[in-house]
Enzyme design. Sequence first.
Site, PDB file in Angstrom:
ATOM      1  CG  ASN A 169     -17.912  25.388 -23.446  1.00 39.54           C
ATOM      2  OD1 ASN A 169     -18.987  25.863 -23.806  1.00 39.54           O
ATOM      3  ND2 ASN A 169     -17.112  24.705 -24.242  1.00 39.54           N
ATOM      4  CE  LYS A 226      -3.762   3.512   5.624  1.00 31.53           C
ATOM      5  NZ  LYS A 226      -4.567   2.288   5.640  1.00 31.53           N
ATOM      6  CB  SER A 281      -0.918   0.001   1.221  1.00 33.23           C
ATOM      7  OG  SER A 281      -0.141  -0.095   2.400  1.00 33.23           O
ATOM      8  CB  THR A 339     -40.272  27.372  -6.275  1.00 33.22           C
ATOM      9  OG1 THR A 339     -41.414  27.884  -6.970  1.00 33.22           O
ATOM     10  CG2 THR A 339     -39.986  28.227  -5.056  1.00 33.22           C
ATOM     11  CB  SER A 366     -16.066  25.062 -28.457  1.00 41.45           C
ATOM     12  OG  SER A 366     -16.175  24.235 -29.596  1.00 41.45           O
ATOM     13  CD  GLU A 402     -19.675  22.107 -18.247  1.00 37.93           C
ATOM     14  OE1 GLU A 402     -19.797  21.058 -18.890  1.00 37.93           O
ATOM     15  OE2 GLU A 402     -19.279  23.171 -18.744  1.00 37.93           O
ATOM     16  CG  ASN A 453      -3.395  -4.123  13.652  1.00 39.32           C
ATOM     17  OD1 ASN A 453      -2.909  -4.050  12.524  1.00 39.32           O
ATOM     18  ND2 ASN A 453      -3.809  -5.269  14.187  1.00 39.32           N
TER      19      ASN A 453
HETATM   20  N1  ARG Z   1      -0.853  -1.153   5.853  1.00 30.98           N
HETATM   21  C1  ARG Z   1      -1.732  -1.598   6.878  1.00 30.98           C
HETATM   22  C2  ARG Z   1      -3.045  -0.811   6.838  1.00 30.98           C
HETATM   23  O1  ARG Z   1      -3.056   0.229   6.308  1.00 30.98           O
HETATM   24  C3  ARG Z   1      -1.122  -1.408   8.231  1.00 30.98           C
HETATM   25  C4  ARG Z   1      -1.650  -2.336   9.243  1.00 30.98           C
HETATM   26  C5  ARG Z   1      -1.250  -3.719   8.919  1.00 30.98           C
HETATM   27  N2  ARG Z   1      -1.610  -4.608   9.964  1.00 30.98           N
HETATM   28  C6  ARG Z   1      -1.569  -5.938   9.820  1.00 30.98           C
HETATM   29  N3  ARG Z   1      -1.959  -6.640  10.820  1.00 30.98           N
HETATM   30  N4  ARG Z   1      -1.217  -6.495   8.686  1.00 30.98           N
HETATM   31  O2  ARG Z   1      -4.046  -1.245   7.317  1.00 30.98           O
END
Ligand code: ARG
Length: 483
Positions: free
Chosen positions: A286, A326, A24, A156, A278, A291, A111
């Site tokens: 425009n 995220k 990630s 209205t 355009s 928009e 966590n």
């Molecule tokens: N990259 C993970 C997240 O955003 C971090 C937590 C990962 N925890 C785990 N037990 N694998 O959730």
Amino acid sequence: MSKKAWGGRFATELNETALRFSASVDVDKRLYPQDIRGSIAHVRMLAAQGILESAEAEKIEKGLNDVLARIEAGEFEWRVDREDVHMNIESALTEAIGPVGGKLHTARSRNDQVATDMRLWVRDAIDDTVTRLDRFLGVLVIRAEGTVSVLMPGYTHLQRAQPIRLAHHLMAWVEGLERDRARLLDARKRVNESPLGSAALASTTFPLDRERTAKELGFDRPLRNSLDATADRDFLLEVLSVLSILSVHLCRIAEELVLWSSQEFGFIEMSDAVTTGSSIMPQKKNPDMAELVRGKTGRVIGNLVNLLVTTKALPLAYNRDLQEDKRPVFDAFDTVRDSIDILALCLAGTNFRDDRMRAALADGFLDATEIADFLAARGMPFREAHHVSGRLVSRAIREGKTLPEFSLDELREESELFDESIHEALDMEIAVERRNVYGGPARARVEAAIREERATLEARGIDLALLSEETGAQPVIRYEDEG
Ligand code: ARG
């Protein structure tokens, strides 16, 4: 490939595809300032509690600051094989300062770490959004101050209904945005609690001081339950809900800008800086920015739905699904931030066509209510007065007239209650002024609302004179200057 950080139990490395699927870092590296801040608070607390030696803690803190400096200098290598922002930073730390770096993660889990990072990030993002909203509100107030005298049709069902002041319309936008601002700050209270110290799910055997880390990170208090602290993302859902409502407000404003800039309305002309041409029709200008604000609202609402669905059936406590929180949160804040700024820009430079608004007032029987109110004020039951007025409108349409063009005699054919003062009552300026009820469009009421809002913004430290200079928002009707 590097050795897995959770090491021991695993004989082989994570499959290449599984690694790519689960990494990630591309998304969550944005959390680096919060991650490092959280780690420093944690390590200081570990030392204060005697869990780490102060020399160790100092070494770790210095190492973290060096990592931060490298990231900010663009010299940090983000590695996908290190999965996420947390592992990237921790591994780089240990590379730099040696095995003592591994002590940072004592009594902590990713966590509680990631939940802490997100709360810190969202708190900053809320504050940034509020600041931008205040600027936008300032632009609206400046424009409202300059357009109190401009009359326009109020609608209205998108049908011309009754005359109002343009400033009253602009100030209606302000009201909704003020509530969004209040909702953001209310949600912030529930964001601003600390998960740190909850560890993986069940806290830890080390004697942590959660009050201390909470305080150091500016949180109001530690969260009370370690399962809840690591597993719930309701603070994000709430913020995404608020951003969605805010986006709907922005979208409705954008929609009105699109409508008003059409030739059919012709109420505004947006500046060249925010309109596009355009490639094939040279006459076109425009309202693309408006928009796009409208279009991007779909994304913000989608982000809310995304996270609702992601979290709806998760058992306690942490599940990896939560990593998917995220992208929608970052995207929603990015989109709302840009939309607010763009609309502020649009509104600052928009040329309001008071001539076109006034022309629209003359056409469409916006004075029909005046006739009904006139008769009702003289004792006719309102339902009947409404009927009389309707008959006059229908006759005017047949005869190709406006209501003020009827003579008193013609009006008296419909009701004896008409007298000379009816013609004055049909004057649009007077019609607006008679709506002198708290919250109404009479000049004094609109001016009072603007004054109040100006004072509110000034109390928040917004310098409206400076803002007007910076944004080019003028408290005058630009149309009149153009000749
Ligand atoms: N990259 C993970 C997240 O955003 C971090 C937590 C990962 N925890 C785990 N037990 N694998 O959730």
